[in-house]
Scaffold this active site. Structure first.
Site, short mmCIF file in Angstrom:
data_model
loop_
_atom_site.label_atom_id
_atom_site.label_comp_id
_atom_site.label_asym_id
_atom_site.label_seq_id
_atom_site.Cartn_x
_atom_site.Cartn_y
_atom_site.Cartn_z
N GLY B 247 -0.23 17.18 -41.44
CA GLY B 247 -1.33 18.08 -41.79
C GLY B 247 -1.52 19.15 -40.74
O GLY B 247 -0.67 19.37 -39.89
N GLY B 249 -4.34 21.11 -37.85
CA GLY B 249 -5.43 20.74 -36.96
C GLY B 249 -4.89 20.23 -35.63
O GLY B 249 -3.67 20.13 -35.43
N GLU B 272 3.66 20.64 -45.82
CA GLU B 272 3.01 21.73 -46.54
C GLU B 272 3.00 23.02 -45.71
O GLU B 272 3.31 24.08 -46.19
CB GLU B 272 1.56 21.37 -46.87
CG GLU B 272 1.40 20.43 -48.03
CD GLU B 272 -0.05 20.37 -48.48
OE1 GLU B 272 -0.82 19.64 -47.85
OE2 GLU B 272 -0.40 21.07 -49.45
N ASN B 362 -13.23 20.46 -46.62
CA ASN B 362 -11.81 20.76 -46.78
C ASN B 362 -11.43 20.55 -48.23
O ASN B 362 -12.01 19.69 -48.90
CB ASN B 362 -10.94 19.80 -45.96
CG ASN B 362 -11.09 20.01 -44.48
OD1 ASN B 362 -10.76 21.06 -43.95
ND2 ASN B 362 -11.62 19.00 -43.82
#
Lengths: 494, 494
Positions: B247, B249, B272, B362
């Site tokens: 992900g 972050g 992604e 989110n």
């Protein structure tokens, strides 16, 4: 609480229980590829066999000792995962370190499997009634194999499509684009050196009758068939629909029964379990081809099936659970998935397993994969269920599901005997009023609308309006149920 | 509350806002293929463009007017589905009856798309920074197309793998068995007759810097890399791991940064979004190949990328969101999926989207598909987050997640800076004590253990022991948070 995994036993059988389990001093970790009959569960309970780890859903609710009772009891646990995948990935044998064995270890010590024939190569032709389920992976994962040949049923060679499973990075595409496509063999290849015993059985499968239809289940089926007809007439579905997945139970039976008399021809079925109503669907000529991971006919259904084996042979295919529930194939084929949850909340989260959040009533089965990946994800349920003191004491449309097995991101359609809510393309705040209006029972509509309106008001005030809730009241229907035997509360805040 | 869908507009652009949106009397249904920059969101808010339907996640949290603010506000709604699939399935244009149109209707009226080049055939070479995301499906679904050619960035032909999407019953297998496999074209085929305008832009993508690492994020990364190393040494993972999904972050950046210095060679990435830390991963030679649906480097990162385009060209591939997040490929490739939720409950349900159950922070992105289908499904989060008046006022390990986006059936590993809980093969009652022991912050361990122990005691008494809860107290930490600004309650029952 984690039992030793040194002795593991897997079973898909019915006749071998006494000899294996009569020694009550032995303790097993017992993994079951799918559900077993009540005669097996009852014997386990009578012999106090512990610990038992049951991995997939039980359809039978034997009052004496079902897997569900086992799962909710102090000493036993039910695991509810992607069993065949997790088995071959080694997730049930993490404590069996491969490095500590001189020969490559197998996750399971023993496997017991039922066969209708053994081929010349020594390979296994599985039964039809006991699920294929995870049998290929179980046999692949077992050190020693016991085969029970059931000579009561005919040799079912040709009914199955058995493909070889690989683990990453060696997994390959499933090259299936139509329910009738074959990608494998008609029997399960095994290493004959690992077979330690072959026994004979003449016991029929103890299936019992299918769940009877009710006025409610017929009303749900009528809403659904009307919706599917409209989708066809709007050009959003082909005239013969798309392959259908249908759960088990009386609503599923009403739907398949309705389709047997319905307007659609050359229908295809891609599902987990075939029940008696599919026989009528075949007989009316509307069902062209069906594939599943198991057949669960009544005794009369099986008699008909075996008598007409030549006809059914070319219109039916049984596959392993890993293929039948494969996200890849569900998405590609554009399955229309129809399942019964315990409850659905006003935003579209569904609870398929645990009543009041904690008590397991059903296993998950393939419902998570079907709901997530289907072209049309449909949940059907009666709008209420009775309690001891209130015929509509439980609402199946709730503010916040007490357990979530399928999320709001997965559901397209919710249908009860009251009506059908089409949630496609809607945001949570668009969904809630529609689910309440179309699907909730009149006894609960005002309560649910008030919950939604007050939640919306409170949440918008603090800029939290995506999915409005009053968390202090979200489970109030359940706490009322535990205290007073009905979900009908007086008011939301005292 | 369901807006008319007669005027729909889709955008993946940044420069065309003023002209389109300066006429504030127009109302649009706006579908965004992925996140947009703050300069776009701010302008939408300033122009009071309503209604806006934003469909996938926003990574930027513009204080003024992010999609998140939009989603939580009274008048706008955020939909959080499988956008490209639902778009081509026609689920956003149900009200546009195809039967009432004389020519086949398209779900969208207009599409605006950014290109780095237009080929001789008139096909579109997409940008790298703005996600490919749903661009192929958006263009396929739009009646009229506006192309914005960004001449600031080089022609990125060769970076993309664009495959044709079909709807059931015509969907085909994705014949990919390795992250570098190509199944499509290097540009998006479109019908040139539908292009109504081509404009030029020289605006860079307003990405900003990546989230900085913290001691907590480094501790989480260290736990994870140690776990992966053990899995390799036990023979359960190949030496070069399996393809990684990560992900965005600071935790994700620490993990990828740690891997760049770590023990694994020839690593593959299937994810992604690629951020700056992947550049270091490439530069150290440990990352062999990466594929994603978008690149989101900082301005400096893009400078480096474009200067070294010849090197990156053969080690990077951008795919459509439908392929990058495909359950089929995630399952087949055996992805190791690593994502950050807002919170995880003691049984392994995760909340990835809504704080306190209602306020969207989110979007879902691909996390549901990755978590459900990965070989190893990993959720990483700090064990606590600060509130205004308490540095550990929010525990990210909770009794019952206030919103469920991924269920207990999907999670294998939970990790915080406190430690790592390996949930593989465990039943709910085995999971809870381990998650609390390994992952919860010391400030909350006693509270959580008491919740679990009391729930277990109460539920076993009534034969409901599968997943023990005290529903009356399940959300008490949140109601305390709303009233007192901290989740630290005095006791479970007064």
């Amino acid at each position: 609480m984690i039992p030793s995994l040194l002795q593991t036993l897997t079973t898909t059988f019915d006749g071998l229980n006494d000899s294996l389990f009569s020694d009550t001093k032995k303790k097993f970790n017992l993994f079951v590829g799918a559900s077993v009959g009540p005669e097996v569960e009852d014997r386990w309970a009578a012999l106090d066999i512990l610990p038992v780890d049951i991995l997939t859903k039980s359809e039978k609710k034997s009052p004496k000792a079902s897997t569900l009772v086992v799962s909710n009891s102090p000493t036993n646990m039910y695991r509810n995962f992607s069993f065949p995948k997790d088995l071959t990935d080694g997730y049930y044998s993490l404590k069996k370190s491969p490095a500590s064995h001189s020969h490559p270890h197998k996750p399971l010590d023993w496997a017991v499997v039922e066969a209708t024939a053994i081929t010349e190569e020594g390979w296994i032709v599985p039964d039809a009634s006991i699920m294929i389920g995870a049998t290929p992976e179980i046999l692949q994962s077992a050190d020693k194999i016991i085969i029970e040949v059931n000579t009561l049923v005919p040799n079912l060679e040709g009914l199955h499509d058995i493909n070889q499973g690989f683990v990453p990075p060696h997994r390959q595409p499933y090259l299936i684009t139509h329910p009738s496509d074959r990608i494998g063999l008609t029997s399960i290849p095994i290493d004959p050196d690992r077979v330690i015993a072959v026994t004979e059985s003449k016991a029929p499968d103890n299936t019992g009758p299918n769940a009877p239809e009710t006025p409610e289940s017929r009303a749900i089926a009528a809403h659904l068939i009307q919706f599917l007809s409209e989708e066809v007439s709007l050009g959003r579905l082909p005239k013969n629909l798309l392959p259908l997945q249908s759960g088990i139970g009386n609503v599923a039976n009403s739907i398949i029964g309705g389709l047997a008399e319905g307007p659609f021809e050359q229908v295809q079925v891609w599902t987990e379990v075939l029940q008696d109503t599919f026989i009528r669907f075949f007989e009316t000529g509307k069902l062209e081809f069906a594939t599943a991971t198991s057949i669960r006919f009544s005794p009369e259904g099986f008699d008909h099936f075996f008598s007409n084996w030549e006809m059914y042979k070319d219109r039916l295919l049984l596959r392993s659970q890993q293929v039948a529930n494969s996200p890849e194939l569900i998405r590609r084929l554009g399955i229309i998935a129809m399942n019964t949850p315990l409850e659905v909340d006003i935003y579209g989260h569904a609870n398929s397993t645990c009543a009041l959040g904690s008590r397991m009533l059903n296993g998950l089965g393939g419902s998570a994969d079907f709901l997530r990946n289907a072209k049309l994800s449909i949940m059907h349920t009666p709008s209420t269920r009775p309690t001891k003191n209130d015929p509509t004491g439980i609402t199946c449309i709730v503010p916040f599901a007490s357990h979530v097995d399928q999320t709001e991101h997965d559901l397209d359609i919710v249908v009860t005997e009251q009506g059908l809510a089409d949630l496609r393309g809607l945001s949570p705040r668009e969904r809630a009023p529609i689910i309440i209006e179309k699907c909730a029972h009149p006894d609960y509509k005002d309560l649910l609308n008030e919950y939604y309106d007050r939640s919306l008001h409170e949440c918008l005030k603090r800029g939290a309006g995506h999915e409005p809730h009053m968390l202090r009241n979200a489970f109030k229907l359940y706490t009322n149920m535990l205290e007073h035997g009905t979900m009908k509360i007086k008011d939301w805040d005292p």
